[in-house]
Design an enzyme around this catalytic site. Structure first.
Site, mmCIF file in Angstrom:
data_model
loop_
_atom_site.group_PDB
_atom_site.id
_atom_site.type_symbol
_atom_site.label_atom_id
_atom_site.label_comp_id
_atom_site.label_asym_id
_atom_site.label_seq_id
_atom_site.Cartn_x
_atom_site.Cartn_y
_atom_site.Cartn_z
ATOM 1 N N ALA A 108 -90.578 -18.223 -55.920
ATOM 2 C CA ALA A 108 -89.768 -17.151 -55.700
ATOM 3 C C ALA A 108 -90.054 -16.714 -54.195
ATOM 4 O O ALA A 108 -91.007 -16.248 -53.925
ATOM 5 C CB ALA A 108 -89.994 -15.956 -56.729
ATOM 6 N N THR A 109 -88.821 -16.891 -53.595
ATOM 7 C CA THR A 109 -89.085 -16.809 -52.178
ATOM 8 C C THR A 109 -89.073 -15.347 -51.534
ATOM 9 O O THR A 109 -89.687 -15.099 -50.570
ATOM 10 C CB THR A 109 -87.682 -17.410 -51.321
ATOM 11 O OG1 THR A 109 -86.444 -16.847 -51.823
ATOM 12 C CG2 THR A 109 -87.798 -19.082 -51.660
ATOM 13 N N ASP A 110 -88.816 -14.444 -52.601
ATOM 14 C CA ASP A 110 -88.909 -12.907 -52.210
ATOM 15 C C ASP A 110 -90.645 -12.732 -51.874
ATOM 16 O O ASP A 110 -91.141 -12.086 -51.179
ATOM 17 C CB ASP A 110 -88.470 -11.940 -53.020
ATOM 18 C CG ASP A 110 -88.686 -11.920 -54.424
ATOM 19 O OD1 ASP A 110 -89.282 -12.989 -54.804
ATOM 20 O OD2 ASP A 110 -88.681 -10.820 -54.941
ATOM 21 N N GLY A 111 -91.290 -13.121 -53.063
ATOM 22 C CA GLY A 111 -92.681 -13.024 -53.151
ATOM 23 C C GLY A 111 -93.207 -14.009 -52.039
ATOM 24 O O GLY A 111 -94.240 -13.321 -51.097
ATOM 25 N N PHE A 114 -92.830 -11.944 -48.560
ATOM 26 C CA PHE A 114 -93.452 -10.840 -48.519
ATOM 27 C C PHE A 114 -95.199 -11.322 -48.256
ATOM 28 O O PHE A 114 -96.000 -10.469 -47.529
ATOM 29 C CB PHE A 114 -93.690 -10.030 -49.741
ATOM 30 C CG PHE A 114 -92.876 -8.906 -49.618
ATOM 31 C CD1 PHE A 114 -93.262 -7.429 -48.930
ATOM 32 C CD2 PHE A 114 -91.238 -8.721 -49.745
ATOM 33 C CE1 PHE A 114 -92.607 -6.474 -48.481
ATOM 34 C CE2 PHE A 114 -90.681 -7.599 -49.481
ATOM 35 C CZ PHE A 114 -91.189 -6.356 -48.896
#
EC number: 3.2.1.-
Length: 331
Positions: A108-111, A114
């Site tokens: 998941a690219t948001d994880g 971050f």
């Protein structure tokens, strides 16, 4: 006269220390609620699973609270347990009660974003080249496996697999983490990050659906450039998309793109603001914003009065995380 100045100085220092105590207290509360001894962050609102989003959020919180011990603990578990050796990214979800805790090998690219961003901040803060090298490796992997050009836009897919459907791609606008992309651009000097920022902002301008004129949690971008709420998810501005104005504000406190959220939320009294809205029908949630959702609303409508986060005993992981991120965005 000196006594008056002395009293004033004492009062100023008391105010400064009380401010820091509030901030430190929120981080301590967050850790006590959601950080396991091994470094795993527990999503208490989702059957106590863990995911890269939570690991990355907490790594950033640790850096900005100057807590290297916690940072190393969280990063150590993340790297050891979730890193995918095949592509340098991270398995997005970990379920401790399953015989095989990792069943979905997608990222998941948001994880991932971050995690890389927190490592970059950690490397700069604590002058550690190892953190910086780890961050660079992750951002390189993100560009290699998740960034494509589609319909004339540079876009970051939400995961390496399953989101490019040929005639259209599914995007999650809450994964457009502009302040992280800016820091990656400043470090690498690669145009891909600036293109993601510029095209991401253009796309947000097209993701203003229905009467609310807000983005949905998931959006389909078609090859002809059209954007519509993705059919595979409810057409809601909801728990994902609430992060869009947070990251826009974090990137640029005075961004004109904040206006649509000000207009929508400005229609309601603070305690009568729906938790979500269907952007297609205009139907609001049958319950009101609270906790972290309200913290984002307050940040956008009244940033000058944004309070230090207060993590309550009843707060679930996501609400508490939103509160903490709102606090970080103002630093």
């Amino acid at each position: 006269m000196w006594q008056r100045y002395k009293t004033l100085i004492v009062a100023i220092f008391a105010l400064i220390f009380s401010h820091h105590a509030l901030a430190d207290g929120a981080w301590d509360s967050y850790k006590s609620r959601f950080l396991m001894p091994d470094g795993r962050i527990v999503d208490t609102g989702n059957k106590s699973v863990s995911h890269t989003e939570g690991q990355g959020f907490a790594m950033m919180m640790a850096v900005l609270n100057d807590d290297r011990d916690s940072f190393d603990k969280i990063w150590g578990w993340t790297r050891t347990t979730l890193k995918n050796p095949e592509n340098g990214l991270f398995y997005w979800r970990y379920n401790p009660v399953e015989a095989q805790p990792i069943t979905d090998k997608n990222n998941a690219t948001d994880g991932d974003t971050f995690i890389a961003w927190a490592l970059l901040k950690a490397g700069e803060k604590w002058s550690d080249k190892d953190y910086l090298n780890e961050s660079d490796a992750i951002t390189k992997a993100l560009v290699a496996h998740n960034v494509i050009r589609f319909a004339g836009y540079q876009v970051m897919l939400p995961g390496a697999k399953g989101f490019n459907l040929n005639s259209y791609v599914n995007l999650n606008p809450s994964y457009f983490i502009f302040p992280a992309w800016q820091d990656f651009a400043n470090r690498s000097h690669l145009m891909v990050w600036r293109d993601l920022i510029n095209d991401g902002q253009k796309l947000l301008g097209k993701m203003q659906f229905g009467n609310p004129q807000l983005p949905s949690d998931w959006v389909s971008l078609y090859s002809d450039g059209r954007t519509v709420p993705a059919k595979q998810w409810p057409a809601r501005f909801s728990y994902d998309a609430i992060r869009v104005p947070l990251y826009v504000y974090w990137f640029n406190h005075n961004s004109p793109q904040l206006q649509v959220y000000k207009t929508w939320w400005g229609r309601f009294a603070r305690d009568k603001t729906p938790a979500w809205v269907n952007v297609t029908t205009g139907d609001p949630a049958p319950y009101m914003m609270d906790g972290g959702l309200l913290a984002v609303r307050d940040l956008v409508l009244q940033p000058a009065s944004a309070a230090q986060p207060q993590i309550t005993a009843q707060e679930d992981y996501y609400s508490a995380s939103l509160k903490m991120l709102v606090g970080l965005s103002t630093k």
